[in-house]
Design a protein around this motif. Sequence first.
Motif, PDB file in Angstrom:
ATOM      1  N   LEU A 189      -0.939  -5.932  -1.309  1.00  0.00           N
ATOM      2  CA  LEU A 189      -1.357  -5.809   0.084  1.00  0.00           C
ATOM      3  C   LEU A 189      -0.156  -5.890   1.016  1.00  0.00           C
ATOM      4  O   LEU A 189      -0.047  -5.121   1.981  1.00  0.00           O
ATOM      5  CB  LEU A 189      -2.360  -6.907   0.429  1.00  0.00           C
ATOM      6  N   LYS A 190       0.763  -6.825   0.742  1.00  0.00           N
ATOM      7  CA  LYS A 190       1.942  -6.958   1.591  1.00  0.00           C
ATOM      8  C   LYS A 190       2.827  -5.716   1.514  1.00  0.00           C
ATOM      9  O   LYS A 190       3.449  -5.318   2.495  1.00  0.00           O
ATOM     10  CB  LYS A 190       2.742  -8.206   1.196  1.00  0.00           C
ATOM     11  N   PHE A 191       2.874  -5.110   0.327  1.00  0.00           N
ATOM     12  CA  PHE A 191       3.653  -3.885   0.155  1.00  0.00           C
ATOM     13  C   PHE A 191       3.071  -2.793   1.060  1.00  0.00           C
ATOM     14  O   PHE A 191       3.804  -2.125   1.811  1.00  0.00           O
ATOM     15  CB  PHE A 191       3.616  -3.432  -1.305  1.00  0.00           C
ATOM     16  N   VAL A 192       1.746  -2.615   1.003  1.00  0.00           N
ATOM     17  CA  VAL A 192       1.089  -1.587   1.810  1.00  0.00           C
ATOM     18  C   VAL A 192       1.246  -1.875   3.294  1.00  0.00           C
ATOM     19  O   VAL A 192       1.554  -0.981   4.098  1.00  0.00           O
ATOM     20  CB  VAL A 192      -0.401  -1.475   1.441  1.00  0.00           C
ATOM     21  N   ALA A 228       7.432   5.078   1.700  1.00  0.00           N
ATOM     22  CA  ALA A 228       6.905   4.637   0.409  1.00  0.00           C
ATOM     23  C   ALA A 228       7.779   5.144  -0.736  1.00  0.00           C
ATOM     24  O   ALA A 228       8.101   4.392  -1.669  1.00  0.00           O
ATOM     25  CB  ALA A 228       5.470   5.121   0.233  1.00  0.00           C
ATOM     26  N   ALA A 229       8.185   6.416  -0.682  1.00  0.00           N
ATOM     27  CA  ALA A 229       9.019   6.986  -1.742  1.00  0.00           C
ATOM     28  C   ALA A 229      10.352   6.251  -1.848  1.00  0.00           C
ATOM     29  O   ALA A 229      10.817   5.923  -2.946  1.00  0.00           O
ATOM     30  CB  ALA A 229       9.249   8.474  -1.478  1.00  0.00           C
ATOM     31  N   VAL A 230      10.962   5.968  -0.708  1.00  0.00           N
ATOM     32  CA  VAL A 230      12.244   5.237  -0.705  1.00  0.00           C
ATOM     33  C   VAL A 230      12.047   3.831  -1.251  1.00  0.00           C
ATOM     34  O   VAL A 230      12.858   3.330  -2.051  1.00  0.00           O
ATOM     35  CB  VAL A 230      12.828   5.186   0.722  1.00  0.00           C
ATOM     36  N   SER A 231      10.962   3.167  -0.855  1.00  0.00           N
ATOM     37  CA  SER A 231      10.705   1.790  -1.296  1.00  0.00           C
ATOM     38  C   SER A 231      10.489   1.722  -2.801  1.00  0.00           C
ATOM     39  O   SER A 231      11.032   0.841  -3.477  1.00  0.00           O
ATOM     40  CB  SER A 231       9.481   1.228  -0.567  1.00  0.00           C
ATOM     41  N   PHE A 232       9.690   2.643  -3.341  1.00  0.00           N
ATOM     42  CA  PHE A 232       9.440   2.645  -4.788  1.00  0.00           C
ATOM     43  C   PHE A 232      10.713   2.974  -5.564  1.00  0.00           C
ATOM     44  O   PHE A 232      10.927   2.460  -6.667  1.00  0.00           O
ATOM     45  CB  PHE A 232       8.324   3.622  -5.138  1.00  0.00           C
TER      46      PHE A 232
END
Length: 251
Positions: A189-192, A228-232
């Motif tokens: 949840l914190k990630f989102v 999101a792509a950069v974070s993953f």
Amino acid sequence: MHDLTPVFSAVTASFLASFVEVVEAFTIVLAVGVTRSWRPALTGAGLALAVLAALVLAFGPLLALVPITVLQYIVGVLLVLFGMRWLRKAILRSAGVIALRDEEAAFSRQTDALGRQANDRRADYLAGVAAFKAVLLEGVEVVFIVIAVGAAHGQTLYAGLGALAAFVLVMLIGLAVHRPLARVPENALKFVVGLMLTSFGIFWTGEGLGAEWPGEDFALLAIFAVVAAVSFAIVRRLRGAYAAPTEGIAR
């Protein structure tokens, strides 16, 4: 559909962020109620909610005096900083660099601390203060998120409803099971939420600077996808970096 995009985004971001904060506050309040009694727990929580309501009533109307472009820029920058703080911790936890938050462990620590104060004459007072601090600290973050995600596009009411829904849901589940909500996928949840707040921040900072986003509000989805792509990618890189020394030692 186009007009519903900012509403849906505001409600979703506010609900998820508030859900995480309310779970953390509820864990402390539950520990106080179970260990001492529900009177100091509910008193402390109630006073904190009153302080939060006073802050909203005092500072909320001031936002109407700020020009919208200035408000979008200020809120955007703050959201980027706030969202990236959440995102940084979520990335590090996902990569295994720091430990995941454990609500059961937090509950145990709080009950142990309250148990050690059992013989103190001020035990009920200290228990109430613990509940007050937990609700106030987590509540301030909720208030900021609600105002931030709602103010820039006039969606404060919808953001507030998202936060209220999260509060009611946590209370209903928590009081029903009478235990910390340890099974909530808090880091996910914190990630989102970190992704959403950072995306909102980038979008509104650009609007505050006069940028015209392609697709207008739909640009939020593209920004979210890029962040999101950069974070993953960072998560995968960190996992590889921290796994490499371990594998070398094993060989």
